[in-house]
Design an enzyme around this catalytic site. Sequence first.
Site, PDB file in Angstrom:
ATOM      1  N   ARG A   1      -0.107   4.280  -0.757  1.00  0.00           N
ATOM      2  CA  ARG A   1      -0.911   5.463  -0.351  1.00  0.00           C
ATOM      3  C   ARG A   1      -0.707   6.653  -1.301  1.00  0.00           C
ATOM      4  NH1 ARG A   1      -3.312   1.828   3.055  1.00  0.00           N
ATOM      5  NH2 ARG A   1      -2.293   1.568   5.055  1.00  0.00           N
TER       6      ARG A   1
ATOM      7  N   ASP B   1       2.526  -7.081   2.498  1.00  0.00           N
ATOM      8  CA  ASP B   1       1.333  -6.325   2.909  1.00  0.00           C
ATOM      9  C   ASP B   1       1.755  -5.060   3.670  1.00  0.00           C
ATOM     10  OD1 ASP B   1      -1.233  -5.419   3.358  1.00  0.00           O
ATOM     11  OD2 ASP B   1      -1.788  -7.015   4.744  1.00  0.00           O
TER      12      ASP B   1
ATOM     13  N   LYS C   1      -8.213  -6.125  -7.420  1.00  0.00           N
ATOM     14  CA  LYS C   1      -8.191  -6.499  -6.009  1.00  0.00           C
ATOM     15  C   LYS C   1      -9.614  -6.407  -5.495  1.00  0.00           C
ATOM     16  CE  LYS C   1      -6.829  -7.038  -1.647  1.00  0.00           C
ATOM     17  NZ  LYS C   1      -5.869  -6.261  -0.896  1.00  0.00           N
TER      18      LYS C   1
ATOM     19  N   HIS D   1      -2.512 -12.755   1.618  1.00  0.00           N
ATOM     20  CA  HIS D   1      -2.195 -12.992   3.038  1.00  0.00           C
ATOM     21  C   HIS D   1      -3.046 -14.060   3.721  1.00  0.00           C
ATOM     22  CE1 HIS D   1      -5.494 -10.184   3.153  1.00  0.00           C
ATOM     23  NE2 HIS D   1      -4.737  -9.104   3.038  1.00  0.00           N
TER      24      HIS D   1
ATOM     25  N   HIS E   1      -8.838 -10.296  -0.831  1.00  0.00           N
ATOM     26  CA  HIS E   1      -8.691 -10.267   0.626  1.00  0.00           C
ATOM     27  C   HIS E   1      -9.895 -11.027   1.169  1.00  0.00           C
ATOM     28  CE1 HIS E   1      -7.780  -7.962   4.580  1.00  0.00           C
ATOM     29  NE2 HIS E   1      -8.616  -8.952   4.840  1.00  0.00           N
TER      30      HIS E   1
ATOM     31  N   PRO F   1      -5.876  -1.259  11.267  1.00  0.00           N
ATOM     32  CA  PRO F   1      -5.057  -2.459  11.066  1.00  0.00           C
ATOM     33  C   PRO F   1      -4.038  -2.243   9.949  1.00  0.00           C
ATOM     34  CG  PRO F   1      -7.253  -2.764  10.134  1.00  0.00           C
ATOM     35  CD  PRO F   1      -7.239  -1.395  10.750  1.00  0.00           C
ATOM     36  N   GLY F   2      -2.880  -2.855  10.101  1.00  0.00           N
ATOM     37  CA  GLY F   2      -1.849  -2.765   9.064  1.00  0.00           C
ATOM     38  C   GLY F   2      -0.514  -2.381   9.650  1.00  0.00           C
TER      39      GLY F   2
ATOM     40  N   HIS G   1       0.869  -1.187   0.000  1.00  0.00           N
ATOM     41  CA  HIS G   1       0.000   0.000   0.000  1.00  0.00           C
ATOM     42  C   HIS G   1       0.904   1.235   0.000  1.00  0.00           C
ATOM     43  CE1 HIS G   1      -3.637  -2.391   1.131  1.00  0.00           C
ATOM     44  NE2 HIS G   1      -2.749  -3.142   1.755  1.00  0.00           N
TER      45      HIS G   1
ATOM     46  N   HIS H   1       0.639   3.318   8.466  1.00  0.00           N
ATOM     47  CA  HIS H   1      -0.325   4.219   9.123  1.00  0.00           C
ATOM     48  C   HIS H   1       0.457   5.176  10.011  1.00  0.00           C
ATOM     49  CE1 HIS H   1      -3.877   1.981   7.883  1.00  0.00           C
ATOM     50  NE2 HIS H   1      -3.284   0.858   8.253  1.00  0.00           N
TER      51      HIS H   1
HETATM   52  C1  NCD Z   1      -4.714  -2.718   4.857  1.00  0.00           C
HETATM   53  C2  NCD Z   1      -4.433  -1.232   4.766  1.00  0.00           C
HETATM   54  O1  NCD Z   1      -4.008  -0.641   5.765  1.00  0.00           O
HETATM   55  O2  NCD Z   1      -4.607  -0.643   3.691  1.00  0.00           O
HETATM   56  N1  NCD Z   1      -4.584  -3.169   6.216  1.00  0.00           N
HETATM   57  C3  NCD Z   1      -4.287  -4.411   6.646  1.00  0.00           C
HETATM   58  O3  NCD Z   1      -4.423  -4.658   7.846  1.00  0.00           O
HETATM   59  N2  NCD Z   1      -3.835  -5.353   5.851  1.00  0.00           N
HETATM   60  C4  NCD Z   1      -6.086  -2.945   4.310  1.00  0.00           C
HETATM   61  C5  NCD Z   1      -6.533  -4.362   4.334  1.00  0.00           C
HETATM   62  O4  NCD Z   1      -5.981  -5.171   3.579  1.00  0.00           O
HETATM   63  O5  NCD Z   1      -7.460  -4.687   5.060  1.00  0.00           O
HETATM   64 ZN    ZN Z   2      -5.547  -7.001   2.587  1.00  0.00          ZN
END
Ligand code: NCD
Ligand code: ZN
Length: 453
Positions: free
Chosen positions: A69, A314, A150, A241, A185, A333-334, A67, A318
């Site tokens: 962003r 992944d 996706k 994942h 996902h 999450p992430g 990601h 954040h």
């Molecule tokens: C992902 C994100 O932050 O964009 N977060 C994650 O926990 N993997 C989004 C997602 O895949 O749910």
């Molecule tokens: Zn994901």
Amino acid sequence: MKGAVKADTILCNAKIYTKGRLMDGGIAIKNGKIAKIAKEPNLPSAFSRIDLNGCIALPGLIDVHVHLRDQGRAYEEDFFTGTAAAVSGGITSVMDMPNNTPVTMDSASLKERMQTAQQTILANVGFYAAFPERLEEIGRLIEQGTLAFKLYLTTQIGGVDINDDEALLQAFAEAEKFGIPTAVHAEDKAAIDAASAAEQRRGHSDVNAYLKAHTPDIEAKAVKRILKIIRKSKAQIHFCHISSRETEVLIRESRRTGLRVTCEATPHHLLLTSSDLRRQGMILLTDPPLRPEGTTEELWKAARSAQIDIIASDHAPHLITQKTADSVWDVKPGIPGLETLLPLLLTKINEGKMELHDLIRLLAENPAKIFHLRSEGFLEEGYNANITVVDMHRRGRIEADKFHSKAKFSPFDGWHVTGKPVKTFVEGRLVMDEGKIVAKAGTGRILRSQINV
Ligand code: NCD
Ligand code: ZN
């Protein structure tokens, strides 16, 4: 060598991973491509030489789940910081996810994203798109260069109703008409919503409540649903994942029945458990969440035996403030992973947990095959000169505060590693040298589908 065309650069004194083995020699690069791999006396002359000091040259690693962003979420990561993180982690090509602001879901938004990226990327970047509302737009997205679609089953992103099986099949089939895969996902939204609401009614807001709302069963439910939808189709599906043995077995069995299905695992699901999440707290929160002890071993076995096709980071950056709320329901999450993936896996190779050829299969060859990146994934003449150079003996410590990513935290912060990327070449150019970025922004290339549209 007499009479041969002069190369741009020779990488000499290397151990080169080519045709499934390590060979002592050098690599001649011309116009961003591998012109020759040979013992040193058999290489052409070149304008410059770079001594790899006996280190190992690997095919440039491809991280298919990142990601980056930027645009409306550039405060979390942008194309420069994200690709700087990639190349400093020894990754030469990444595939960017579409859950952006704006969402990447039509040819206009993809074009704008590509234009923004081109100015600043240090690694090669390919793009996923979410499914657009109208089926005809799928062809236009592919024409614009999207590498894959996706589908999030956790939340409605993009224009196809995630509750409509028939609409999903049509979208998969339309992508497949052009030879383009869809990554999924797989966690069931309705089940997550119901379990989260039940936990919230009981006043639960810690990581245990989150784990109850994101069980392996909820993952398996979504996987089963997709396998059922595609049962009689040729659609190519890649499960992102995967985090449990049950899911892995479902996928394995579906392949035996002839379905075109692949899957990936992340380093965090291979190396961490739900006990780590409970101990270290919210920064380890990610979807799907970390699983109980025992699961990691199953995932390792599947990765070694080629039941898991790909390892991907992944990388989900954040702000640290978004990771530190009191209630788990307020935490994003992430976790970032571009700068930790390779040192962690090299350490595992040194510990005998996997072999170098597993790493190459999981992070170069299979990503290139599954996502149809025809000039990537192999160190052979004619391929693009994307090269990851590693020193298997280099020791170090993971230091999240030194990350190039804007997300300067990691569940692996402080971990000791043995084995590190020391140089990264993108399209024939040295972009990372001993941890430093040494190339101009914009050195990376936009990876476009090479499908005839
Ligand atoms: C992902 C994100 O932050 O964009 N977060 C994650 O926990 N993997 C989004 C997602 O895949 O749910
Ligand atoms: Zn994901």
